[in-house]
Motif scaffolding. Structure first.
Motif, PDB file in Angstrom:
ATOM      1  N   ASP A 308      -6.965   0.146   0.212  1.00  0.00           N
ATOM      2  CA  ASP A 308      -6.942  -0.647   1.455  1.00  0.00           C
ATOM      3  C   ASP A 308      -5.896  -1.766   1.421  1.00  0.00           C
ATOM      4  N   LYS A 309      -4.982  -1.692   0.475  1.00  0.00           N
ATOM      5  CA  LYS A 309      -3.872  -2.642   0.421  1.00  0.00           C
ATOM      6  C   LYS A 309      -2.635  -1.993   1.041  1.00  0.00           C
ATOM      7  N   GLN A 310      -1.702  -2.832   1.519  1.00  0.00           N
ATOM      8  CA  GLN A 310      -0.433  -2.321   2.018  1.00  0.00           C
ATOM      9  C   GLN A 310       0.512  -2.044   0.846  1.00  0.00           C
ATOM     10  N   ILE A 311       1.453  -1.132   1.071  1.00  0.00           N
ATOM     11  CA  ILE A 311       2.404  -0.787   0.010  1.00  0.00           C
ATOM     12  C   ILE A 311       3.175  -2.014  -0.460  1.00  0.00           C
ATOM     13  N   GLN A 312       3.525  -2.883   0.457  1.00  0.00           N
ATOM     14  CA  GLN A 312       4.317  -4.058   0.091  1.00  0.00           C
ATOM     15  C   GLN A 312       3.520  -5.034  -0.785  1.00  0.00           C
ATOM     16  N   ASP A 313       2.170  -4.940  -0.725  1.00  0.00           N
ATOM     17  CA  ASP A 313       1.342  -5.816  -1.553  1.00  0.00           C
ATOM     18  C   ASP A 313       1.341  -5.402  -3.028  1.00  0.00           C
ATOM     19  N   LYS A 339       6.169   3.276   5.372  1.00  0.00           N
ATOM     20  CA  LYS A 339       6.678   1.909   5.514  1.00  0.00           C
ATOM     21  C   LYS A 339       5.919   0.960   4.590  1.00  0.00           C
ATOM     22  N   THR A 341       4.188  -1.469   5.390  1.00  0.00           N
ATOM     23  CA  THR A 341       2.897  -1.862   5.973  1.00  0.00           C
ATOM     24  C   THR A 341       1.865  -0.732   5.939  1.00  0.00           C
ATOM     25  N   THR A 342       2.227   0.423   5.392  1.00  0.00           N
ATOM     26  CA  THR A 342       1.298   1.555   5.327  1.00  0.00           C
ATOM     27  C   THR A 342       0.133   1.223   4.391  1.00  0.00           C
ATOM     28  N   ILE A 343      -1.100   1.527   4.847  1.00  0.00           N
ATOM     29  CA  ILE A 343      -2.302   1.238   4.072  1.00  0.00           C
ATOM     30  C   ILE A 343      -2.563   2.373   3.069  1.00  0.00           C
TER      31      ILE A 343
END
Length: 375
Positions: A308-313, A339, A341-343
């Motif tokens: 449930d985290k974004q790729i950028q995280d 992207k 922002t994808t979960i």
């Protein structure tokens, strides 16, 4: 068992041994049995000679041993006082010479027979090979020799991946020399003795490359049964199939990966025809030795902190120089070039691209249940 080994066992630490799982010593000892009688006869005659010279010629023990030894071997006289022998001493010496000649001739005959048979030396060479194999860890066992095996062995050597080749051919030793197999075992691939000799218990996986589908089926079933007997983590089993139907059957029977050469060749040729400029991309970046770029899948479990985290995280690109170029979700849907922002969802697979060190570190981080502090 030493105190250190007992402590390791009590703590549940793995005690690794470089001793082969299959012991050839009983077979080697059986080949040495014919030498027992000559050795016993030699000892008996030397003892008789020693006590004879002590009694007849009044020699000391050391002089008697020396006199018996070179009389027994007929190497010559002159070191002691043989010229002063009594008649009994002369008769005794002649008898000792003839007995020594007979025993030595008998021993040489046994030695020549053992050497001409050749079994003893073959067993010793095989035992040396088994000791080398026993030192391997996380290696692959390749079953069945053919052109696929020789090409795979070449790739494994270039990429420093340890492997053992198992085949039952009589000329397996010559084949190993021709194709530069560093480790090999001459046994029927599906038998347990082949698993023991190839040290399959410590291997990472098994590869069956027979062109006969029944051979691959038998091998896969045997490896899975052996895996259950050991109670260890599942092997990575890779096999080949000539048809798409055989590929499906092998996967159902327990193979993790199945390669169909006709299908693989068709896809490769099709890719070349559609995109001629991309012909050497795989050869240059994925299959090339010591390539700076690698590609692997990383599984994200339900317990992973990345769910449930974004790729950028995840900060994989800026921290590990690794990029996520695809996501295979639990339902089978594939997301290409996601992207930032994808979960990331649970039980999905991330397609990672980067160097091997970065990918390995990324996979470890994704397996954590808690987010690492340095991220």
């Amino acid at each position: 068992m030493s105190f250190f080994k007992k402590t390791k066992k009590a703590l549940g630490w793995e005690i690794r041994s470089s001793k082969p799982e299959y012991d050839l010593n009983p077979l080697i000892y059986s080949q040495l049995k014919p030498f027992r009688l000559p050795l016993i006869l030699i000892q008996i005659i030397l003892m008789i000679g020693t006590f004879g010279y002590v009694y007849i010629e009044d020699y000391s023990i050391m002089h008697a041993i020396f006199q018996s030894a070179y009389t027994f071997t007929t190497t010559g006289f002159g070191a002691l006082n043989e010229g002063n022998f009594s008649n009994a001493g002369i008769v005794f010496t002649v008898t000792l010479m003839l007995s020594g000649f007979a025993v030595l001739t008998f021993s040489v005959g046994i030695l020549i027979n053992t050497i001409s048979n050749g079994t003893l030396f073959k067993l010793i060479k095989e035992r040396n090979m088994l000791y080398k194999i026993a030192r391997l860890r996380r290696h692959f066992v390749i079953f069945h020799h053919n052109e696929y095996t020789s090409q795979l062995a070449k790739q494994f050597r270039e990429n420093h991946i340890p492997f053992v080749v198992v085949d039952s051919r009589e000329d397996m030793e010559q084949i190993a020399k021709e194709h530069n197999y560093p480790y090999f075992v001459k046994e029927e691939p599906y038998k347990e003795i082949a698993f023991l000799k190839s040290h399959l218990s410590s291997a990472k996986g098994a590869i069956s490359l027979s062109k006969n589908i029944s051979d691959n089926i038998t091998l896969i079933a045997s490896v899975r049964l052996y895996e259950k007997e050991l109670g260890r983590s599942p092997y990575l089993i890779i096999s080949n199939a000539e048809t798409q139907n055989d590929k499906v059957r092998l996967k159902k029977l327990g193979a993790d990966k199945v390669v169909a050469p006709p299908s693989l060749m068709a896809k490769r040729v099709s890719a070349m025809a559609i995109r001629p400029d991309m012909e050497n991309v795989l050869d240059e970046f994925l299959y090339k030795k010591d390539t700076p770029i690698d590609m692997e899948e990383a599984f994200v479990s339900e317990e992973s902190w990345a769910v449930d985290k974004q790729i950028q995280d995840l900060h994989l690109r800026d921290r590990m120089k690794v990029s996520i170029i695809g996501i295979t979700e639990a339902n089978g849907r594939f997301i290409q070039m996601p992207k930032g922002t994808t979960i990331i969802r649970a039980n999905c697979k991330l397609l990672l691209v980067g160097n091997q060190k970065g990918i390995s570190k990324s996979k470890r981080i994704l397996a954590y249940s808690q987010k690492p502090k340095d991220l």
